[in-house]
Motif scaffolding. Structure first.
Motif, PDB file in Angstrom:
ATOM      1  N   VAL A  24      45.952 -63.676  15.514  1.00 42.01           N
ATOM      2  CA  VAL A  24      45.831 -62.256  15.819  1.00 42.01           C
ATOM      3  C   VAL A  24      46.743 -61.483  14.863  1.00 42.01           C
ATOM      4  O   VAL A  24      47.941 -61.781  14.774  1.00 42.01           O
ATOM      5  N   PRO A  25      46.226 -60.518  14.108  1.00 37.04           N
ATOM      6  CA  PRO A  25      47.050 -59.816  13.110  1.00 37.04           C
ATOM      7  C   PRO A  25      47.954 -58.771  13.756  1.00 37.04           C
ATOM      8  O   PRO A  25      47.612 -57.592  13.859  1.00 37.04           O
ATOM      9  N   MET A  26      49.123 -59.203  14.186  1.00 40.01           N
ATOM     10  CA  MET A  26      50.089 -58.302  14.822  1.00 40.01           C
ATOM     11  C   MET A  26      51.476 -58.638  14.293  1.00 40.01           C
ATOM     12  O   MET A  26      51.932 -59.778  14.398  1.00 40.01           O
ATOM     13  N   GLY A  27      52.167 -57.656  13.708  1.00 39.04           N
ATOM     14  CA  GLY A  27      53.500 -57.882  13.169  1.00 39.04           C
ATOM     15  C   GLY A  27      53.469 -58.671  11.873  1.00 39.04           C
ATOM     16  O   GLY A  27      52.443 -58.760  11.187  1.00 39.04           O
ATOM     17  N   ILE A  28      54.612 -59.271  11.542  1.00 37.46           N
ATOM     18  CA  ILE A  28      54.752 -60.019  10.287  1.00 37.46           C
ATOM     19  C   ILE A  28      54.641 -61.514  10.512  1.00 37.46           C
ATOM     20  O   ILE A  28      53.787 -62.197   9.946  1.00 37.46           O
ATOM     21  N   VAL A  29      55.497 -62.048  11.382  1.00 32.57           N
ATOM     22  CA  VAL A  29      55.671 -63.495  11.486  1.00 32.57           C
ATOM     23  C   VAL A  29      54.467 -64.190  12.116  1.00 32.57           C
ATOM     24  O   VAL A  29      54.230 -65.365  11.859  1.00 32.57           O
ATOM     25  N   MET A  48      62.078 -61.512  19.271  1.00 29.36           N
ATOM     26  CA  MET A  48      61.124 -60.556  19.820  1.00 29.36           C
ATOM     27  C   MET A  48      59.683 -60.954  19.499  1.00 29.36           C
ATOM     28  O   MET A  48      58.764 -60.622  20.246  1.00 29.36           O
ATOM     29  N   ASP A  49      59.499 -61.689  18.395  1.00 30.75           N
ATOM     30  CA  ASP A  49      58.164 -62.199  18.089  1.00 30.75           C
ATOM     31  C   ASP A  49      57.728 -63.231  19.120  1.00 30.75           C
ATOM     32  O   ASP A  49      56.547 -63.357  19.427  1.00 30.75           O
ATOM     33  N   PHE A  76      54.019 -51.660  14.029  1.00 32.43           N
ATOM     34  CA  PHE A  76      54.272 -51.138  12.693  1.00 32.43           C
ATOM     35  C   PHE A  76      55.263 -52.065  12.013  1.00 32.43           C
ATOM     36  O   PHE A  76      56.267 -52.454  12.615  1.00 32.43           O
ATOM     37  N   ASP A  77      54.992 -52.459  10.779  1.00 26.84           N
ATOM     38  CA  ASP A  77      55.917 -53.344  10.068  1.00 26.84           C
ATOM     39  C   ASP A  77      56.024 -52.934   8.609  1.00 26.84           C
ATOM     40  O   ASP A  77      55.129 -52.288   8.044  1.00 26.84           O
ATOM     41  N   PHE A  93      67.206 -57.939  -3.897  1.00 27.02           N
ATOM     42  CA  PHE A  93      67.310 -57.411  -2.538  1.00 27.02           C
ATOM     43  C   PHE A  93      65.958 -57.448  -1.839  1.00 27.02           C
ATOM     44  O   PHE A  93      64.928 -57.108  -2.436  1.00 27.02           O
ATOM     45  N   THR A  94      65.936 -57.866  -0.572  1.00 26.99           N
ATOM     46  CA  THR A  94      64.728 -57.790   0.240  1.00 26.99           C
ATOM     47  C   THR A  94      65.083 -57.211   1.610  1.00 26.99           C
ATOM     48  O   THR A  94      66.224 -57.315   2.074  1.00 26.99           O
ATOM     49  N   ALA A  95      64.102 -56.608   2.242  1.00 23.82           N
ATOM     50  CA  ALA A  95      64.293 -56.057   3.581  1.00 23.82           C
ATOM     51  C   ALA A  95      62.964 -56.103   4.325  1.00 23.82           C
ATOM     52  O   ALA A  95      61.889 -56.104   3.714  1.00 23.82           O
ATOM     53  N   ARG A  96      63.063 -56.144   5.628  1.00 23.52           N
ATOM     54  CA  ARG A  96      61.874 -56.084   6.458  1.00 23.52           C
ATOM     55  C   ARG A  96      62.243 -55.524   7.825  1.00 23.52           C
ATOM     56  O   ARG A  96      63.402 -55.544   8.245  1.00 23.52           O
ATOM     57  N   GLY A  97      61.238 -55.025   8.508  1.00 18.16           N
ATOM     58  CA  GLY A  97      61.446 -54.518   9.854  1.00 18.16           C
ATOM     59  C   GLY A  97      60.119 -54.366  10.558  1.00 18.16           C
ATOM     60  O   GLY A  97      59.063 -54.278   9.919  1.00 18.16           O
ATOM     61  N   GLN A  98      60.157 -54.342  11.884  1.00 17.11           N
ATOM     62  CA  GLN A  98      58.934 -54.114  12.628  1.00 17.11           C
ATOM     63  C   GLN A  98      59.262 -53.513  13.994  1.00 17.11           C
ATOM     64  O   GLN A  98      60.367 -53.665  14.510  1.00 17.11           O
ATOM     65  N   PHE A  99      58.274 -52.808  14.533  1.00 13.78           N
ATOM     66  CA  PHE A  99      58.363 -52.228  15.864  1.00 13.78           C
ATOM     67  C   PHE A  99      57.083 -52.562  16.606  1.00 13.78           C
ATOM     68  O   PHE A  99      55.980 -52.400  16.066  1.00 13.78           O
ATOM     69  N   ILE A 100      57.199 -53.044  17.844  1.00 15.11           N
ATOM     70  CA  ILE A 100      56.044 -53.404  18.660  1.00 15.11           C
ATOM     71  C   ILE A 100      56.177 -52.745  20.028  1.00 15.11           C
ATOM     72  O   ILE A 100      57.254 -52.783  20.644  1.00 15.11           O
TER      73      ILE A 100
END
Length: 393
Positions: free
Chosen positions: A125-130, A147-148, A265-266, A274-281
């Protein structure tokens, strides 16, 4: 609301940084990253043929007041077969904790046009990143973000049909599917509910059917858009809507299923080292009061969480190896709201800091170490040391 604004502000900061980032200076550009299925589907076989791969993780965990645990968390075998330029099959067979066997994906893809692919079978299911990018070399930390596991929940896959593709002219990748959904309740076969699979602490996790003799009486719709039009930046917007499933003898019984609307939203970004990531569910559930009365469970009517992570490669860019130091903050609550007489359980309002290293000794091999500080709204804190190795080939 403050949490949502904080995440959006962070995302806007990433966007402004990305506008000045030269594309060729990004060594881990998320716009070019592929998961296991995408790698198989894009294999360079000129004609039909078999593709084989795999990934695996071995971990060490020691939490405050507990004995250490060693575990072969998972060993996944990947198989793909290309029947023609238009028809391909992808499957993942997963061995968890040595003695559990699951099929993680098994779907057939038919390419209708350059930008349109039809899919059917057991899919993520395509939700979030991981949930889509969970191979051990694609994320920092020995364990996947908590949280995932509690909200999305990784690894979430169900049987369905749909369409996917990408339009490079608009810098968009799209996916849209009809799935069966979570199973809510169990029954005795005589019209009586005997238990519930969803709960307050673990949220929706216990209801994953995973394609194993799945109940199906309510179709669910899932879709995701990914935008990659700014150098080094990838943005994702996800949605999932429908109702849970129940055994046929209780499907009309009050409390047998619940409604579910989930939004995500991710963002992922890379610039030089440098790398960064974030998500909100956010997940909104309806009819939870009736479900809790019928099952004795404590399922919340809203689940919400976010995380932000930053990492920096401590080795020079010219090196083939990479050593990422990272920090991640998570805030998630599986009782963000409750219905009826159910009282909010403050232990379900959780926060975590994870600080660690990911040493990529080769493109497909990583050694990881991190330390976690876990807390909840009642100030019940736990600390945990994690070590692990991961491979993907």
């Amino acid at each position: 609301m403050k949490k949502v604004l904080f995440l959006l502000l962070s995302s806007f900061t990433l966007v402004s940084m990305a506008q000045s980032a030269p594309q060729d200076s990004i060594p881990t550009n998320p716009q070019n990253q592929k998961n296991a299925a995408q790698r198989i589907l894009s294999s360079n076989l000129a004609q039909k043929g078999l593709t084989v791969g795999g990934y695996g993780e071995i971990t060490y965990n020691r939490a405050t007041g507990k004995n250490a645990e060693l575990d072969v968390q998972r060993l996944v075998l990947l198989f793909g077969y290309k029947f023609s330029d238009k028809v391909q099959f992808v499957t993942e067979v997963e061995f968890e904790h040595v003695n559990e066997v699951y099929v993680e994906q098994a779907f057939l893809q038919y390419t209708v046009a350059e930008n349109v692919n039809l899919r059917g079978g057991l899919m993520l299911v395509p939700m979030g990143i991981v949930n889509e990018y969970h191979e051990p070399t694609t994320f920092n930390g020995v364990e996947r973000p908590s949280m995932d596991g509690a909200i999305i929940p990784t690894t979430w896959r169900e049987i369905g049909v749909g369409v996917s593709g990408r339009y490079d002219e608009a810098s968009l990748r799209y996916q849209a599917y009809i799935f069966n959904g979570f199973q809510t309740t169990t029954s005795d076969g005589n019209g009586n509910i005997t238990g519930g699979k969803l709960g307050g602490s673990s949220g929706l996790r216990g209801g994953r059917q995973k394609g194993a003799k799945s109940n199906f009486n309510n179709p669910n719709f899932s879709a995701k858009l990914d935008y990659y039009g700014l150098p080094g930046l990838r943005l994702g917007l996800s949605g999932y809507f429908g109702r849970t499933q129940s055994p046929v003898d209780v499907e009309n019984v009050d409390g047998a299923d619940v409604g579910l609307s989930m939004f995500g939203f991710d963002a992922r970004y890379a610039y030089q080292r440098f790398t960064a990531r974030g998500q909100f569910i956010y997940a909104d559930l309806s009819d939870t009061e009736a479900y809790n009365l019928a099952t004795g469970k404590d399922l919340g009517s809203a689940l919400q969480g976010y995380y932000l992570e930053a990492a920096y490669n401590l080795l020079p860019q010219r090196k083939k190896q990479q050593l990422f130091g990272f920090v991640r903050y998570e805030d998630y609550n599986t009782h963000a709201d409750v219905d009826g007489a159910l009282a909010e359980n403050l232990t379900y309002d959780r926060q975590e800091w994870t600080v660690g290293l990911s040493y990529k000794i080769a493109p497909g091999a990583v050694v990881k170490a991190d330390y976690q500080f876990k807390d909840n709204a009642l100030n019940q804190d736990t600390k945990q040391l994690n070590l692990g190795i991961g491979v993907w080939f």
